[in-house]
Design a protein around this motif. Structure first.
Motif, PDB file in Angstrom:
ATOM      1  N   ILE A   1      40.667  61.191  69.620  1.00  0.00           N
ATOM      2  CA  ILE A   1      39.898  61.405  68.391  1.00  0.00           C
ATOM      3  C   ILE A   1      38.947  62.599  68.520  1.00  0.00           C
ATOM      4  O   ILE A   1      38.143  62.861  67.629  1.00  0.00           O
ATOM      5  CB  ILE A   1      39.119  60.134  67.967  1.00  0.00           C
ATOM      6  N   GLY A   2      39.018  63.317  69.644  1.00  0.00           N
ATOM      7  CA  GLY A   2      38.222  64.522  69.841  1.00  0.00           C
ATOM      8  C   GLY A   2      36.731  64.275  69.971  1.00  0.00           C
ATOM      9  O   GLY A   2      35.920  65.091  69.541  1.00  0.00           O
TER      10      GLY A   2
ATOM     11  N   MET B   1      35.752  70.930  74.572  1.00  0.00           N
ATOM     12  CA  MET B   1      36.172  70.629  75.925  1.00  0.00           C
ATOM     13  C   MET B   1      36.995  69.344  75.893  1.00  0.00           C
ATOM     14  O   MET B   1      36.575  68.361  75.302  1.00  0.00           O
ATOM     15  CB  MET B   1      34.955  70.452  76.823  1.00  0.00           C
ATOM     16  N   THR B   2      38.125  69.356  76.529  1.00  0.00           N
ATOM     17  CA  THR B   2      38.976  68.171  76.617  1.00  0.00           C
ATOM     18  C   THR B   2      38.848  67.548  78.007  1.00  0.00           C
ATOM     19  O   THR B   2      38.234  68.130  78.908  1.00  0.00           O
ATOM     20  CB  THR B   2      40.449  68.535  76.374  1.00  0.00           C
ATOM     21  N   SER B   3      39.465  66.391  78.184  1.00  0.00           N
ATOM     22  CA  SER B   3      39.449  65.777  79.516  1.00  0.00           C
ATOM     23  C   SER B   3      40.206  66.646  80.514  1.00  0.00           C
ATOM     24  O   SER B   3      39.863  66.665  81.695  1.00  0.00           O
ATOM     25  CB  SER B   3      40.012  64.358  79.472  1.00  0.00           C
TER      26      SER B   3
ATOM     27  N   ASP C   1      40.162  69.959  80.511  1.00  0.00           N
ATOM     28  CA  ASP C   1      39.174  70.976  80.898  1.00  0.00           C
ATOM     29  C   ASP C   1      38.187  70.403  81.907  1.00  0.00           C
ATOM     30  O   ASP C   1      37.870  71.043  82.912  1.00  0.00           O
ATOM     31  CB  ASP C   1      38.389  71.471  79.676  1.00  0.00           C
ATOM     32  N   LEU C   2      37.714  69.201  81.626  1.00  0.00           N
ATOM     33  CA  LEU C   2      36.759  68.566  82.545  1.00  0.00           C
ATOM     34  C   LEU C   2      37.402  68.298  83.896  1.00  0.00           C
ATOM     35  O   LEU C   2      36.780  68.529  84.932  1.00  0.00           O
ATOM     36  CB  LEU C   2      36.215  67.267  81.947  1.00  0.00           C
ATOM     37  N   GLN C   3      38.644  67.869  83.901  1.00  0.00           N
ATOM     38  CA  GLN C   3      39.327  67.610  85.166  1.00  0.00           C
ATOM     39  C   GLN C   3      39.473  68.890  85.979  1.00  0.00           C
ATOM     40  O   GLN C   3      39.320  68.866  87.204  1.00  0.00           O
ATOM     41  CB  GLN C   3      40.697  66.974  84.928  1.00  0.00           C
ATOM     42  N   ARG C   4      39.718  70.011  85.317  1.00  0.00           N
ATOM     43  CA  ARG C   4      39.789  71.301  86.027  1.00  0.00           C
ATOM     44  C   ARG C   4      38.450  71.637  86.689  1.00  0.00           C
ATOM     45  O   ARG C   4      38.411  72.126  87.815  1.00  0.00           O
ATOM     46  CB  ARG C   4      40.175  72.417  85.054  1.00  0.00           C
ATOM     47  N   ILE C   5      37.369  71.384  85.973  1.00  0.00           N
ATOM     48  CA  ILE C   5      36.033  71.639  86.527  1.00  0.00           C
ATOM     49  C   ILE C   5      35.783  70.740  87.735  1.00  0.00           C
ATOM     50  O   ILE C   5      35.325  71.201  88.785  1.00  0.00           O
ATOM     51  CB  ILE C   5      34.950  71.420  85.451  1.00  0.00           C
ATOM     52  N   LEU C   6      36.092  69.451  87.585  1.00  0.00           N
ATOM     53  CA  LEU C   6      35.883  68.510  88.690  1.00  0.00           C
ATOM     54  C   LEU C   6      36.720  68.874  89.905  1.00  0.00           C
ATOM     55  O   LEU C   6      36.236  68.809  91.035  1.00  0.00           O
ATOM     56  CB  LEU C   6      36.202  67.089  88.226  1.00  0.00           C
ATOM     57  N   THR C   7      37.960  69.257  89.680  1.00  0.00           N
ATOM     58  CA  THR C   7      38.832  69.663  90.784  1.00  0.00           C
ATOM     59  C   THR C   7      38.266  70.895  91.482  1.00  0.00           C
ATOM     60  O   THR C   7      38.204  70.947  92.715  1.00  0.00           O
ATOM     61  CB  THR C   7      40.259  69.938  90.272  1.00  0.00           C
ATOM     62  N   HIS C   8      37.832  71.874  90.700  1.00  0.00           N
ATOM     63  CA  HIS C   8      37.253  73.097  91.276  1.00  0.00           C
ATOM     64  C   HIS C   8      36.023  72.772  92.112  1.00  0.00           C
ATOM     65  O   HIS C   8      35.819  73.334  93.192  1.00  0.00           O
ATOM     66  CB  HIS C   8      36.883  74.078  90.167  1.00  0.00           C
ATOM     67  N   ALA C   9      35.192  71.834  91.616  1.00  0.00           N
ATOM     68  CA  ALA C   9      33.955  71.477  92.312  1.00  0.00           C
ATOM     69  C   ALA C   9      34.180  70.468  93.433  1.00  0.00           C
ATOM     70  O   ALA C   9      33.265  70.194  94.208  1.00  0.00           O
ATOM     71  CB  ALA C   9      32.947  70.902  91.308  1.00  0.00           C
TER      72      ALA C   9
ATOM     73  N   SER D   1      27.209  56.418  70.215  1.00  0.00           N
ATOM     74  CA  SER D   1      27.150  57.842  69.912  1.00  0.00           C
ATOM     75  C   SER D   1      28.531  58.459  70.102  1.00  0.00           C
ATOM     76  O   SER D   1      29.168  58.268  71.139  1.00  0.00           O
ATOM     77  CB  SER D   1      26.150  58.519  70.855  1.00  0.00           C
ATOM     78  N   TYR D   2      28.971  59.212  69.097  1.00  0.00           N
ATOM     79  CA  TYR D   2      30.223  59.966  69.164  1.00  0.00           C
ATOM     80  C   TYR D   2      29.893  61.424  68.886  1.00  0.00           C
ATOM     81  O   TYR D   2      29.341  61.745  67.839  1.00  0.00           O
ATOM     82  CB  TYR D   2      31.227  59.457  68.126  1.00  0.00           C
ATOM     83  N   THR D   3      30.206  62.297  69.819  1.00  0.00           N
ATOM     84  CA  THR D   3      29.927  63.721  69.700  1.00  0.00           C
ATOM     85  C   THR D   3      31.247  64.486  69.744  1.00  0.00           C
ATOM     86  O   THR D   3      32.087  64.217  70.603  1.00  0.00           O
ATOM     87  CB  THR D   3      29.032  64.189  70.869  1.00  0.00           C
ATOM     88  N   ASP D   4      31.405  65.437  68.853  1.00  0.00           N
ATOM     89  CA  ASP D   4      32.616  66.255  68.805  1.00  0.00           C
ATOM     90  C   ASP D   4      32.794  66.989  70.132  1.00  0.00           C
ATOM     91  O   ASP D   4      31.878  67.678  70.586  1.00  0.00           O
ATOM     92  CB  ASP D   4      32.505  67.250  67.651  1.00  0.00           C
ATOM     93  N   LEU D   5      33.960  66.833  70.755  1.00  0.00           N
ATOM     94  CA  LEU D   5      34.215  67.494  72.044  1.00  0.00           C
ATOM     95  C   LEU D   5      34.125  69.015  71.939  1.00  0.00           C
ATOM     96  O   LEU D   5      33.823  69.688  72.916  1.00  0.00           O
ATOM     97  CB  LEU D   5      35.590  67.092  72.592  1.00  0.00           C
ATOM     98  N   GLY D   6      34.367  69.556  70.757  1.00  0.00           N
ATOM     99  CA  GLY D   6      34.257  70.997  70.551  1.00  0.00           C
ATOM    100  C   GLY D   6      32.830  71.505  70.696  1.00  0.00           C
ATOM    101  O   GLY D   6      32.598  72.699  70.873  1.00  0.00           O
ATOM    102  N   GLU D   7      31.850  70.619  70.629  1.00  0.00           N
ATOM    103  CA  GLU D   7      30.440  70.981  70.778  1.00  0.00           C
ATOM    104  C   GLU D   7      30.008  71.116  72.236  1.00  0.00           C
ATOM    105  O   GLU D   7      28.960  71.682  72.527  1.00  0.00           O
ATOM    106  CB  GLU D   7      29.550  69.940  70.092  1.00  0.00           C
ATOM    107  N   VAL D   8      30.793  70.566  73.163  1.00  0.00           N
ATOM    108  CA  VAL D   8      30.417  70.580  74.580  1.00  0.00           C
ATOM    109  C   VAL D   8      30.631  71.975  75.156  1.00  0.00           C
ATOM    110  O   VAL D   8      31.738  72.511  75.121  1.00  0.00           O
ATOM    111  CB  VAL D   8      31.235  69.541  75.384  1.00  0.00           C
TER     112      VAL D   8
END
Length: 92
Positions: free
Chosen positions: A48-49, A1-3, A5-13, A65-72
């Motif tokens: 840096i993902g 998930m990228t920012s 993608d997150l912005q799309r979710i926030l906009t939808h909500a 803590s750094y978590t790979d965005l692909g894991e979200v």
């Protein structure tokens, strides 16, 4: 998930990044923002993902803590930022 993608979710909500309280990861883990508010510019490191979170233990020791965005795989949003939420009650 990228920012993006997150912005799309926030906009939808109809929400802002203040409403984000956590993320579920593909491995079943979670990254929660219950003490510190989530801030997209600070915590979503697309360059840096990674999803970043500053951690502090009960003695005030700091870790990072750094978590790979692909894991979200899931974003958890609160409805009202002015009200306390019992996270354990709403996590699936």
């Amino acid at each position: 998930m990228t920012s993006t993608d997150l912005q799309r979710i926030l906009t939808h909500a109809g929400k802002t990044d203040d409403h984000v309280i956590g993320f579920r990861l593909a491995n079943g883990g979670r990254v929660m923002f219950t003490h510190d508010r989530f801030d997209m510019k600070t915590n979503m490191l697309d360059g840096i993902g990674m999803l970043y979170k500053k951690l502090e233990d009960s003695e005030g020791q700091i870790a990072h803590s750094y978590t790979d965005l692909g894991e979200v795989i899931q974003v958890i949003l609160r409805d009202d930022v002015s009200q306390h939420i019992f996270v354990r009650d709403i996590i699936e």
